[in-house]
Scaffold this motif. Structure first.
Motif, PDB file in Angstrom:
ATOM      1  N   PHE A 180      49.407  61.676  22.956  1.00 30.44           N
ATOM      2  CA  PHE A 180      49.185  61.564  20.968  1.00 30.44           C
ATOM      3  C   PHE A 180      49.676  63.303  20.614  1.00 30.44           C
ATOM      4  O   PHE A 180      49.556  64.250  21.558  1.00 30.44           O
ATOM      5  CB  PHE A 180      47.654  61.294  21.383  1.00 30.44           C
ATOM      6  CG  PHE A 180      47.571  60.071  22.185  1.00 30.44           C
ATOM      7  CD1 PHE A 180      47.659  59.074  21.652  1.00 30.44           C
ATOM      8  CD2 PHE A 180      46.608  59.288  22.372  1.00 30.44           C
ATOM      9  CE1 PHE A 180      47.476  57.965  21.974  1.00 30.44           C
ATOM     10  CE2 PHE A 180      46.154  59.320  23.673  1.00 30.44           C
ATOM     11  CZ  PHE A 180      46.484  57.847  23.109  1.00 30.44           C
ATOM     12  N   ASP A 208      47.565  46.445  22.662  1.00 29.47           N
ATOM     13  CA  ASP A 208      47.668  48.456  22.871  1.00 29.47           C
ATOM     14  C   ASP A 208      48.344  47.974  20.837  1.00 29.47           C
ATOM     15  O   ASP A 208      48.883  49.408  21.656  1.00 29.47           O
ATOM     16  CB  ASP A 208      48.819  48.009  23.537  1.00 29.47           C
ATOM     17  CG  ASP A 208      50.030  47.221  23.189  1.00 29.47           C
ATOM     18  OD1 ASP A 208      50.021  46.726  22.154  1.00 29.47           O
ATOM     19  OD2 ASP A 208      50.999  47.217  23.999  1.00 29.47           O
ATOM     20  N   GLN A 240      47.434  51.806  19.899  1.00 31.18           N
ATOM     21  CA  GLN A 240      48.005  53.397  20.374  1.00 31.18           C
ATOM     22  C   GLN A 240      48.618  53.597  19.502  1.00 31.18           C
ATOM     23  O   GLN A 240      48.939  54.655  19.531  1.00 31.18           O
ATOM     24  CB  GLN A 240      48.417  52.957  21.474  1.00 31.18           C
ATOM     25  CG  GLN A 240      47.726  52.475  22.539  1.00 31.18           C
ATOM     26  CD  GLN A 240      47.776  52.335  23.986  1.00 31.18           C
ATOM     27  OE1 GLN A 240      48.783  51.574  24.310  1.00 31.18           O
ATOM     28  NE2 GLN A 240      47.269  52.069  24.975  1.00 31.18           N
ATOM     29  N   GLU A 254      39.727  56.931  23.436  1.00 35.92           N
ATOM     30  CA  GLU A 254      41.297  57.360  23.392  1.00 35.92           C
ATOM     31  C   GLU A 254      42.023  58.309  22.028  1.00 35.92           C
ATOM     32  O   GLU A 254      42.556  59.099  21.300  1.00 35.92           O
ATOM     33  CB  GLU A 254      42.222  56.294  23.416  1.00 35.92           C
ATOM     34  CG  GLU A 254      41.926  56.252  25.163  1.00 35.92           C
ATOM     35  CD  GLU A 254      43.421  54.632  25.061  1.00 35.92           C
ATOM     36  OE1 GLU A 254      44.498  55.562  24.873  1.00 35.92           O
ATOM     37  OE2 GLU A 254      42.924  53.573  25.187  1.00 35.92           O
ATOM     38  N   GLN A 313      38.410  52.750  22.830  1.00 36.78           N
ATOM     39  CA  GLN A 313      39.220  53.541  21.680  1.00 36.78           C
ATOM     40  C   GLN A 313      38.744  54.165  21.460  1.00 36.78           C
ATOM     41  O   GLN A 313      39.755  55.116  20.489  1.00 36.78           O
ATOM     42  CB  GLN A 313      39.400  51.884  20.280  1.00 36.78           C
ATOM     43  CG  GLN A 313      39.587  51.032  20.992  1.00 36.78           C
ATOM     44  CD  GLN A 313      40.061  50.142  20.370  1.00 36.78           C
ATOM     45  OE1 GLN A 313      39.269  49.097  18.665  1.00 36.78           O
ATOM     46  NE2 GLN A 313      40.901  48.379  20.461  1.00 36.78           N
ATOM     47  N   GLU A 355      49.271  57.523  17.846  1.00 38.41           N
ATOM     48  CA  GLU A 355      50.450  58.168  18.069  1.00 38.41           C
ATOM     49  C   GLU A 355      50.885  58.175  17.019  1.00 38.41           C
ATOM     50  O   GLU A 355      51.674  59.471  16.816  1.00 38.41           O
ATOM     51  CB  GLU A 355      51.516  57.235  19.026  1.00 38.41           C
ATOM     52  CG  GLU A 355      50.812  57.226  20.597  1.00 38.41           C
ATOM     53  CD  GLU A 355      51.938  55.930  20.911  1.00 38.41           C
ATOM     54  OE1 GLU A 355      52.987  55.862  20.494  1.00 38.41           O
ATOM     55  OE2 GLU A 355      51.864  55.615  22.051  1.00 38.41           O
ATOM     56  N   ARG A 360      46.035  45.245  31.013  1.00 40.21           N
ATOM     57  CA  ARG A 360      45.554  46.665  30.687  1.00 40.21           C
ATOM     58  C   ARG A 360      45.089  46.640  31.883  1.00 40.21           C
ATOM     59  O   ARG A 360      44.265  45.450  31.730  1.00 40.21           O
ATOM     60  CB  ARG A 360      44.865  46.120  29.874  1.00 40.21           C
ATOM     61  CG  ARG A 360      44.912  47.706  28.883  1.00 40.21           C
ATOM     62  CD  ARG A 360      44.003  47.533  27.328  1.00 40.21           C
ATOM     63  NE  ARG A 360      43.288  48.655  27.041  1.00 40.21           N
ATOM     64  CZ  ARG A 360      42.507  48.702  26.543  1.00 40.21           C
ATOM     65  NH1 ARG A 360      41.967  47.627  25.679  1.00 40.21           N
ATOM     66  NH2 ARG A 360      41.750  49.946  25.613  1.00 40.21           N
TER      67      ARG A 360
END
Length: 428
Positions: free
Chosen positions: A21, A103, A106, A132, A129, A110, A3
């Motif tokens: 997303f 990960d 994520q 995102e 985080q 999503e 990452r």
């Protein structure tokens, strides 16, 4: 599992709302219906994550946890099963919505059904985080501190602005701003009840903090994340992870961040591989030459002290931490006002305010104030670590401090742990 966090930082700040997303606004009806179920996801399912969920479930109706992520799947399962027993159908997490690894978060972002994300991972992960989650159009509850370095601070400011544009909420784990005795005490100070503020004192002194031994077969990354409190890129040291509560309260009282920090401290009792200091004492100077004397300490066998004192031209305000309450006295020692407060109520109130703001279509966005307080803690840490006077202009306009590993591999190596020595550590 690699990452590149430098690339990630640029991506989360610059990316537009159109991404891979699914936005909460695309999957939920954002009206003021109090019966609408708001579906939650959690990132970081350890003790603080479990506590945050319990607080939200305890005070909010029509909320439901449906997705979880943690580097350790067992944390998710343990927290899910515990909260399921307490809160029944408010916990509806199927096996395929439990995500593990670096990960895994994520997958929560999503998830098209997740409308609100609670972030309770180690602090070093918070900026990316949060950013995102905002990019994903999710409402956010984010634990403190918001950041542990300048790079994270700048990510947080950009995320705050994007959340305002998105119309999504960010509430942070600074519960004192919702504790009734703090709220009224600060209002009375601002209204001039103790006169002009001259100086202040704040203490967050305790006996010890948890520590985890390395298990056989753990990589450097796995061990440092498991024992995250003791590695500065993850915790920011005790001043960021704990004392930020008192720093945030004092920034609130003073009306903003300080101009300078000058301090000292050291380490006497930490485990050999811990990067933490166990005491810091800092003088923060606020506009108007108002000085806050801050001390934080974690040394076994020492006397604890946790609270704040504000000295004014007409009197003194005592604002105790936890559920200690607040009281004002004049300079003769006569009590002029007092109020009790419950920290457990405050923990829950921040989650009620968040959910209420989402339902009302008037989302709270408060990341900037917590980021400012977190950077104030970083500034104090740097003053101690370097032995230099550090100012807010340097922190916000010149510092390039970025503690997050450039490439983080779950099975990889990290530089050997080391602790700061004043005179050798340089300002960056």
């Amino acid at each position: 599992m690699l990452r590149n966090t430098s690339a990630l930082s640029a991506t989360v700040v610059a990316a537009s709302a159109s991404s891979r997303f699914v936005h909460a606004s695309e999957s939920s009806n954002h009206d003021s219906d109090p019966d609408r179920v708001i579906k939650l996801g959690i990132i970081g399912a350890g003790g603080r994550g479990a506590g945050a969920l319990n607080d939200s479930f305890s005070i909010n109706e029509n909320v439901q946890l449906i997705a979880m992520a943690d580097v350790d799947r067992n944390n998710c399962v343990r927290t899910r099963d515990l909260l399921k027993k307490r809160h029944g159908d408010k916990v509806m997490v199927e096996e395929d919505r439990i995500h593990a690894g670096l990960d895994g978060y994520q997958k929560v972002l999503e998830d098209p059904e997740v409308e609100l994300v609670l972030i309770a991972s180690p602090p070093g992960f918070h900026p990316s985080q949060i950013a995102e989650a905002v990019k994903a159009g999710k409402h956010v509850f984010a634990e403190k501190p918001s950041c542990v370095d300048t790079a994270g601070y700048k990510i947080c400011l950009a995320a705050h602005d994007e959340a305002e544009k998105n119309g999504t909420a960010i509430v942070t784990g600074t519960q004192y701003r919702r504790q009734v005795n703090y709220v009224e005490a600060v209002k009375r100070i601002h209204d001039g009840e103790i006169g002009e503020i001259v100086s202040a004192q704040s203490r967050y002194c305790s006996n010890s903090i948890w520590y985890k031994n390395r298990k056989e077969g753990m990589s450097d990354t796995q061990y440092q994340i498991d024992n995250w409190m003791h590695f500065i890129w993850l915790s920011g040291d005790q001043i960021c992870e704990q004392a930020v509560h008192n720093i945030d309260a004092m920034n609130w009282v003073m009306g903003g961040a300080p101009e300078t920090a000058y301090g000292s401290g050291g380490r006497f009792t930490r485990p050999e591989n811990s990067e933490m200091w166990d005491s810091m004492s800092i003088d923060y100077t606020y506009p108007g030459n108002r000085v806050l004397s801050l001390m934080c300490r974690q040394i076994p066998g020492t006397q604890g002290d946790n609270g704040n004192v504000v000295y004014g031209t007409k009197g003194i305000a005592y604002i105790d931490a936890m559920s200690g309450g607040s009281r004002f006295v004049d300079w003769s020692g006569k009590e002029t006002w007092s109020k009790k407060g419950s920290i457990s109520d405050a923990y829950r109130q921040e989650h009620k305010d968040l959910i209420d703001s989402v339902r009302a279509g008037n989302p709270i966005v408060e990341l900037r104030q917590t980021a400012d307080s977190s950077l104030t803690a970083v500034m104090g840490r740097l003053a101690c670590y370097t032995g230099q006077r550090v100012d807010w202009d340097f922190m916000t306009n010149k510092s390039t401090l970025n503690l997050f590993p450039e490439n983080l591999d779950w099975n990889g190596e990290l530089p050997p742990s080391s602790y700061a020595v004043p005179g050798k550590v340089k300002l960056t």
